[in-house]
Scaffold this active site. Structure first.
Site, PDB file in Angstrom:
ATOM      1  N   LYS A 202      -2.550  -3.009  -1.524  1.00  0.00           N
ATOM      2  CA  LYS A 202      -3.431  -1.849  -1.583  1.00  0.00           C
ATOM      3  C   LYS A 202      -2.644  -0.689  -2.165  1.00  0.00           C
ATOM      4  O   LYS A 202      -1.625  -0.264  -1.618  1.00  0.00           O
ATOM      5  CB  LYS A 202      -3.944  -1.501  -0.192  1.00  0.00           C
ATOM      6  CG  LYS A 202      -4.799  -0.235  -0.192  1.00  0.00           C
ATOM      7  CD  LYS A 202      -5.438   0.032   1.151  1.00  0.00           C
ATOM      8  CE  LYS A 202      -6.251   1.308   1.113  1.00  0.00           C
ATOM      9  NZ  LYS A 202      -6.939   1.555   2.384  1.00  0.00           N
ATOM     10  N   LYS A 257      -6.463  -4.344  -4.135  1.00  0.00           N
ATOM     11  CA  LYS A 257      -7.344  -3.175  -4.148  1.00  0.00           C
ATOM     12  C   LYS A 257      -6.642  -1.993  -4.800  1.00  0.00           C
ATOM     13  O   LYS A 257      -5.497  -1.729  -4.447  1.00  0.00           O
ATOM     14  CB  LYS A 257      -7.706  -2.856  -2.705  1.00  0.00           C
ATOM     15  CG  LYS A 257      -8.481  -1.590  -2.511  1.00  0.00           C
ATOM     16  CD  LYS A 257      -8.626  -1.303  -1.055  1.00  0.00           C
ATOM     17  CE  LYS A 257      -9.318   0.037  -0.902  1.00  0.00           C
ATOM     18  NZ  LYS A 257      -9.439   0.447   0.460  1.00  0.00           N
TER      19      LYS A 257
HETATM   20  C1  PBG Z   1      -9.085   3.394   4.617  1.00  0.00           C
HETATM   21  C2  PBG Z   1      -9.805   2.723   3.519  1.00  0.00           C
HETATM   22  C3  PBG Z   1      -9.979   3.268   2.249  1.00  0.00           C
HETATM   23  C4  PBG Z   1     -10.772   2.384   1.555  1.00  0.00           C
HETATM   24  C5  PBG Z   1     -11.060   1.304   2.384  1.00  0.00           C
HETATM   25  N1  PBG Z   1     -10.432   1.525   3.618  1.00  0.00           N
HETATM   26  C6  PBG Z   1      -9.551   4.560   1.686  1.00  0.00           C
HETATM   27  C7  PBG Z   1      -8.167   4.971   1.733  1.00  0.00           C
HETATM   28  O1  PBG Z   1      -7.244   4.176   1.908  1.00  0.00           O
HETATM   29  O2  PBG Z   1      -7.965   6.173   1.622  1.00  0.00           O
HETATM   30  C8  PBG Z   1     -11.242   2.631   0.143  1.00  0.00           C
HETATM   31  C9  PBG Z   1     -12.481   1.970  -0.268  1.00  0.00           C
HETATM   32  C10 PBG Z   1     -13.124   2.546  -1.465  1.00  0.00           C
HETATM   33  O3  PBG Z   1     -12.634   3.481  -2.129  1.00  0.00           O
HETATM   34  O4  PBG Z   1     -14.208   2.046  -1.779  1.00  0.00           O
HETATM   35  N2  PBG Z   1      -8.125   2.726   5.287  1.00  0.00           N
END
Ligand code: PBG
Length: 333
Positions: A202, A257
């Site tokens: 991520k 992601k």
């Molecule tokens: C938070 C989380 C995020 C997303 C999924 N879980 C945002 C972040 O890490 O700030 C992002 C999903 C998206 O942008 O569609 N843990």
């Protein structure tokens, strides 16, 4: 030169592309409703839908509407939902305490869904950002996000959600060692059937903006960032290390992601590991396609399909996308 040289003019790749039926017959990859996981933002109240301005077509919905949506999703062949709670500001604290309440919004949603639509899979994020007053995924001390103290809380959060009936817990926090700790915590409560989908690779991406609007964490986060725990977009070998560690710690599935800007990572992950690799087509990616589509600058529906197909081609086993319902409806036609 041999009679058949294996090249033009004998070989003409256009022959295979000449007809709709032959293109259909020879397609190497296909998008199917069963590839799609629908993320849903949930909020307190009844019969209320609150549109998210930066995500055209996506709203936060109350639990009664959630049940209806889950039924339609199931009917369209979507196998699972990912739930994201919008927590009232008055419940947000530095430690994210609300995350551990067995009757919090997410737990009530899980229970209602398991009653009303038992055969749709439920995925829930393990991370504190919807619950913290500073918008970070973990707990902070002098602005530093504490790894091990956060893990202790995440383990409890995962157990609370699993006890409510969540099928797959999905740590999205990027703390080191959380997958193994969560597996141990679940097992110690005999929650051996709860799966872990690790957000393994991520990235600290600017594509999450609309999501942070949706869960009300953007203004709390302010100028702060998540770069000390989410991955640097410059790195790819490190993504494979992250994934290998999460698998070793017991992840049942891993995720890359965002999606489109990280197709190389997705491809390498899917080629290197024999666990299902999922991809998250994140809020900003969805918003970009929608925005250009609304302007008439691109055919938004077709571009969306093309993006999702690219994930299949790169090796994704399943795709989290806000377009899941629209795409499943399109595919059903
Ligand atoms: C938070 C989380 C995020 C997303 C999924 N879980 C945002 C972040 O890490 O700030 C992002 C999903 C998206 O942008 O569609 N843990």
């Amino acid at each position: 030169m041999s009679h058949r040289s294996g090249a033009y003019p004998q070989v003409r790749l256009r022959r295979n592309r000449a007809n709709a039926w032959s293109r259909e017959m020879l397609a190497e990859h296909r998008l199917h409703a069963s590839d799609l996981i629908l993320p849903i933002f949930i909020q307190e109240g009844t019969n209320t839908e609150t549109p998210i301005l930066s995500m055209p077509g996506v709203s936060r919905i109350t639990l009664d509407l959630l049940v209806k949506k889950a039924k339609s999703a199931k009917q369209l062949g979507i196998p699972a939902l990912a739930l994201f709670p919008v927590i009232d500001m008055k419940w947000k604290t530095p430690m994210g305490d609300e995350a551990l309440q067995p009757d919090n919004l997410v737990c009530r949603a899980i229970k209602e869904l398991k009653n009303a639509v038992p055969d749709i899979g439920i995925i829930c994020d393990v991370a504190l950002d919807p619950y913290t007053s500073h918008g970070q995924d973990g707990v902070a001390e002098n602005g530093v996000i504490l790894n091990d103290a956060t893990i202790d809380i995440l383990c409890k959060q995962a157990v609370v959600m699993a006890k409510a009936g969540c099928d797959i817990v999905a740590p999205s926090d990027m703390m080191d060692g959380r997958v193994g700790a969560i597996r141990a915590a679940l097992d110690s409560e005999s929650l051996i059937d709860t799966s872990i989908l690790a957000y393994s690779a991520k990235y600290a991406s600017h594509h999450y903006g609309p999501f942070r609007d949706a869960v009300d964490s953007k203004k709390l986060l302010g100028a702060a960032y998540k770069r000390t725990y989410q991955m640097d977009p410059a790195n790819s070998a490190e993504a494979l290390r992250e994934i290998a560690l999460d698998i070793a710690e017991g992840a049942d599935m891993v995720m890359v992601k965002p999606g489109l800007s990280y197709l190389d990572i997705l491809y390498r992950a899917a080629s290197n590991f024999n666990v299902p690799v999922l991809v998250y087509h994140v809020s900003g990616e969805y918003a970009m396609v929608k925005a250009a589509g609304v302007q008439g600058w691109i055919d938004g529906d077709q571009v969306m399909l093309e993006h999702l197909l690219a994930f299949k081609r790169a090796g994704a086993r399943a795709i989290l996308t806000y377009a899941a319902m629209d795409v499943a409806e399109f595919l059903a036609k």
